[in-house]
Scaffold this motif. Structure first.
Motif, PDB file in Angstrom:
ATOM      1  N   ASN A 154       0.719  -1.217   0.232  1.00  0.00           N
ATOM      2  CA  ASN A 154      -0.035   0.067  -0.090  1.00  0.00           C
ATOM      3  C   ASN A 154       0.733   1.227   0.135  1.00  0.00           C
ATOM      4  O   ASN A 154       0.656   2.226   0.655  1.00  0.00           O
ATOM      5  N   CYS A 155       1.740   1.361  -0.861  1.00  0.00           N
ATOM      6  CA  CYS A 155       2.893   2.161  -0.778  1.00  0.00           C
ATOM      7  C   CYS A 155       3.039   2.636  -2.294  1.00  0.00           C
ATOM      8  O   CYS A 155       3.382   1.947  -3.201  1.00  0.00           O
ATOM      9  N   LYS A 156       2.680   4.063  -2.535  1.00  0.00           N
ATOM     10  CA  LYS A 156       2.856   4.506  -3.871  1.00  0.00           C
ATOM     11  C   LYS A 156       4.090   5.295  -4.324  1.00  0.00           C
ATOM     12  O   LYS A 156       4.143   5.795  -5.569  1.00  0.00           O
ATOM     13  N   GLU A 162       6.530   7.350   3.503  1.00  0.00           N
ATOM     14  CA  GLU A 162       6.600   5.875   3.287  1.00  0.00           C
ATOM     15  C   GLU A 162       7.012   5.607   1.985  1.00  0.00           C
ATOM     16  O   GLU A 162       6.545   6.511   1.023  1.00  0.00           O
ATOM     17  N   LEU A 163       7.748   4.802   1.690  1.00  0.00           N
ATOM     18  CA  LEU A 163       8.581   4.751   0.409  1.00  0.00           C
ATOM     19  C   LEU A 163       8.981   3.174   0.050  1.00  0.00           C
ATOM     20  O   LEU A 163       9.002   2.382   0.978  1.00  0.00           O
ATOM     21  N   GLY A 164       8.951   2.885  -1.231  1.00  0.00           N
ATOM     22  CA  GLY A 164       9.842   1.640  -1.504  1.00  0.00           C
ATOM     23  C   GLY A 164      10.999   1.752  -2.331  1.00  0.00           C
ATOM     24  O   GLY A 164      11.117   3.010  -2.808  1.00  0.00           O
ATOM     25  N   ARG A 192      20.441  -2.696   3.444  1.00  0.00           N
ATOM     26  CA  ARG A 192      20.772  -2.196   5.025  1.00  0.00           C
ATOM     27  C   ARG A 192      19.861  -0.703   5.248  1.00  0.00           C
ATOM     28  O   ARG A 192      19.237  -0.692   6.134  1.00  0.00           O
ATOM     29  N   LEU A 193      19.691   0.045   4.222  1.00  0.00           N
ATOM     30  CA  LEU A 193      18.772   1.119   4.242  1.00  0.00           C
ATOM     31  C   LEU A 193      17.709   0.490   4.583  1.00  0.00           C
ATOM     32  O   LEU A 193      16.805   1.162   5.416  1.00  0.00           O
ATOM     33  N   TYR A 194      16.963  -0.385   3.820  1.00  0.00           N
ATOM     34  CA  TYR A 194      15.475  -1.084   3.923  1.00  0.00           C
ATOM     35  C   TYR A 194      15.509  -1.488   5.419  1.00  0.00           C
ATOM     36  O   TYR A 194      14.404  -1.235   6.170  1.00  0.00           O
ATOM     37  N   SER A 195      16.319  -2.331   5.760  1.00  0.00           N
ATOM     38  CA  SER A 195      16.566  -2.953   7.169  1.00  0.00           C
ATOM     39  C   SER A 195      16.284  -1.660   8.264  1.00  0.00           C
ATOM     40  O   SER A 195      15.724  -2.098   9.254  1.00  0.00           O
ATOM     41  N   ASN A 196      17.047  -0.687   7.964  1.00  0.00           N
ATOM     42  CA  ASN A 196      17.197   0.368   9.040  1.00  0.00           C
ATOM     43  C   ASN A 196      15.950   1.234   9.186  1.00  0.00           C
ATOM     44  O   ASN A 196      16.001   2.174  10.352  1.00  0.00           O
ATOM     45  N   CYS A 197      15.444   1.574   8.109  1.00  0.00           N
ATOM     46  CA  CYS A 197      14.680   2.579   7.864  1.00  0.00           C
ATOM     47  C   CYS A 197      12.695   2.057   7.999  1.00  0.00           C
ATOM     48  O   CYS A 197      12.493   1.319   7.214  1.00  0.00           O
ATOM     49  N   ALA A 198      12.477   2.689   8.978  1.00  0.00           N
ATOM     50  CA  ALA A 198      10.912   2.431   9.173  1.00  0.00           C
ATOM     51  C   ALA A 198      10.021   2.866   7.978  1.00  0.00           C
ATOM     52  O   ALA A 198       9.156   2.215   7.721  1.00  0.00           O
ATOM     53  N   GLU A 199      10.511   4.127   7.315  1.00  0.00           N
ATOM     54  CA  GLU A 199       9.802   4.427   6.216  1.00  0.00           C
ATOM     55  C   GLU A 199       9.831   3.617   5.156  1.00  0.00           C
ATOM     56  O   GLU A 199       8.898   3.619   4.229  1.00  0.00           O
ATOM     57  N   ALA A 200      11.028   2.696   4.908  1.00  0.00           N
ATOM     58  CA  ALA A 200      11.026   1.900   3.781  1.00  0.00           C
ATOM     59  C   ALA A 200      10.277   0.507   3.929  1.00  0.00           C
ATOM     60  O   ALA A 200      10.206  -0.105   4.767  1.00  0.00           O
ATOM     61  N   LYS A 201       8.988   0.541   3.065  1.00  0.00           N
ATOM     62  CA  LYS A 201       7.933  -0.451   3.111  1.00  0.00           C
ATOM     63  C   LYS A 201       8.296  -1.650   2.361  1.00  0.00           C
ATOM     64  O   LYS A 201       7.656  -2.771   2.581  1.00  0.00           O
ATOM     65  N   PHE A 202       8.984  -1.496   1.555  1.00  0.00           N
ATOM     66  CA  PHE A 202       9.220  -2.730   0.566  1.00  0.00           C
ATOM     67  C   PHE A 202      10.854  -2.380  -0.066  1.00  0.00           C
ATOM     68  O   PHE A 202      11.073  -1.201  -0.212  1.00  0.00           O
TER      69      PHE A 202
END
Length: 487
Positions: free
Chosen positions: A171-173, A268-270, A286-296
């Motif tokens: 659900n992230c655009k 929120e971002l992918g 690592r960016l994805y794993s550390n960042c709550a805003e990264a949804k996928f």
């Protein structure tokens, strides 16, 4: 090693257990045969690499035609009797590597992966959710492929579908394309699928070229449909291997507050990376794993030989990433092995089968040239020479003179070197050099599998439920595995 394992929360699902077991088996195979990958083809004659192969292998491979070898490596029918140890090695490789055929099998999925959200099974179904799209309109679709090479077109089409599925499930655009280059994928995502896209590119020249392409694209698009718009912006910045996710996201959100983009509204971002080079792929993970805003995240790696494997103790390594692989005593992979794993084994074997391997004679020429240079002076060992393609019947002497043209005259071989009996003998052994290189390529998928499964386990250990599958045709796009995770 045991203490480290007990402190890490490893996923105990059947899939992750098998991944860890397969990795241990691969490293045991590489303990025995890894020397083939670690060798330099340029040293073939200097180090007598042929005679390092098992005797029974030499006897068979000396009489095997390139056509037979290409078929056999690919697992096709071949009437020749092969050494049992060589046959066993091929079968072990096939049982341990991730399936490179995009038309076969299912994705390797951690069973903790969420399956919530709407899934789209085809490009057409995904297209239908955006009212701006003209799926069957060739004129509209052709706007996106102008100045885009065939391989890239194929990758963009496939990646768009996969990315769209990920974004809709999460659900992230909003999508951040890191290492976006000329922005070809981003334009498709923004103007065809309606995503809000931010391109991040380290090279400011590429960013400037991407913006110019945007202008040209929009000019053509508005002639076609004045009402079709998309959200696309570019930024030049370096995402370093030690950057935290929070720092990068804060930079992006502060930079574009005035734009009122989806990033700043929802934060929120992918993340997407289509063939990010070397450490950039692991940086994104690592960016994805550390960042709550990264949804996928949706990523296709490449250039494994550029991964950081050692250095400053505070630096984050590109390999290994997972705690599990880091605890294994025999987890080292050489630069040579990583470099070989970036080549297209299937395309190489197709060349052998179809007798299109004349260009591969360059490896024999280069190895013979190396022998001559070291004869002249040991200081010339592995000196940088010009890259020369062997075509149109180029002879060895012509190749050598073109290759060493950048060297000072006193470093170049004299004419008598070319007629030495030893050199003439080496040149007659081109088939051995070809066979040796083919064996290395047969082993190469083991190395790529290690790198990718290490990344898979990294996400699993972070409880981020990864999925890994060959999504591209390996004969079109050799680095064809897509690693996905959604939160």
């Amino acid at each position: 090693m045991d203490e480290t394992k007990t402190t890490c929360d490893y996923c105990n699902c059947d899939v992750c257990d098998k991944v860890r077991s397969d990795l241990e088996k691969i490293f045991r195979v590489l303990d025995i045969y890894g020397w083939l990958l670690d060798s330099y083809i340029v040293d073939f004659f200097l180090e007598d690499l042929w005679n390092k192969l098992p005797g029974e292998w030499q006897n068979t491979l000396d009489v095997v035609s390139p056509q037979e070898l290409g078929k056999w490596i690919l697992g096709e029918a071949c009437e020749r009797v092969w050494p049992l140890s060589l046959m066993a090695l091929r079968e072990v490789i096939r049982s341990l590597v991730i399936n490179r055929n995009h038309n076969e099998g299912e994705a390797i999925k951690c069973k903790k992966r969420s399956s919530e959200g709407k899934s789209f099974n085809s490009l057409e179904e995904l297209d239908s959710v955006n009212s701006n799209l003209y799926v069957n309109d060739s004129k509209f679709n052709n706007l996106f492929i102008k100045h885009v090479k065939t391989k890239k077109r194929y990758e963009i089409e496939k990646m768009s579908q996969i990315l769209g599925d990920c974004a809709l499930k999460a659900n992230c655009k909003c999508v951040v394309d890191i290492g976006a280059g000329m922005g070809h994928l981003a334009r498709v995502l923004a103007f065809k699928y309606g995503f809000s896209v931010t391109c991040v590119e380290q090279d400011p020249l590429l960013t400037a070229q991407a913006k110019k392409c945007d202008e040209q694209f929009l000019t053509s698009l508005r002639k076609y449909n004045p009402n079709c718009n998309g959200k696309l912006q570019h930024v030049s910045m370096t995402v370093n291997v030690n950057d935290s996710g929070e720092e990068v996201v804060n930079y992006l959100t502060k930079s574009f507050e005035s734009e009122q983009t989806l990033i700043t509204k929802r934060k929120e971002l992918g993340l997407v990376g289509l063939h990010p080079c070397g450490d950039l792929a692991t940086t994104l993970l690592r960016l994805y794993s550390n960042c709550a805003e990264a949804k996928f995240i949706c990523i296709v790696g490449c250039c494994y030989m550029k991964l950081t494997r050692s250095g400053d103790k505070f630096a984050l390594k590109g390999y290994p990433m997972s705690q599990y692989v880091s605890t294994l005593d025999n987890n080292e992979i050489s630069f040579n092995a990583l470099e070989v794993s970036c080549h297209a084994m299937e395309k190489h074997c197709d060349k052998l089968k179809e007798e299109r391997f004349s260009d591969l004679i360059v490896h024999t020429y280069r190895a013979a040239l190396e022998y001559m240079l070291v004869q002249k002076s040991s200081k010339l060992r592995r000196i940088q020479v010009n890259s020369v393609k062997v075509k149109n019947g180029m002879c060895f002497e012509q190749y050598c003179k073109a290759a060493v043209a950048n060297l000072e005259p006193h470093k170049q071989p004299e004419d008598f070197y070319y007629t030495q009996p030893k050199i003439i003998q080496f040149l007659s052994e081109w088939n051995r050099v070809l066979v040796f290189g083919s064996l290395r390529l047969m082993l190469a998928p083991l190395v790529e599998t290690c790198v990718l499964l290490d990344r898979f386990l990294f996400l699993s250990e972070k409880k981020l439920g990864p999925s890994l599958k060959a999504e591209f045709d390996c004969r079109v796009s050799p680095r064809n595995f897509v690693l996905i995770s959604s939160k």
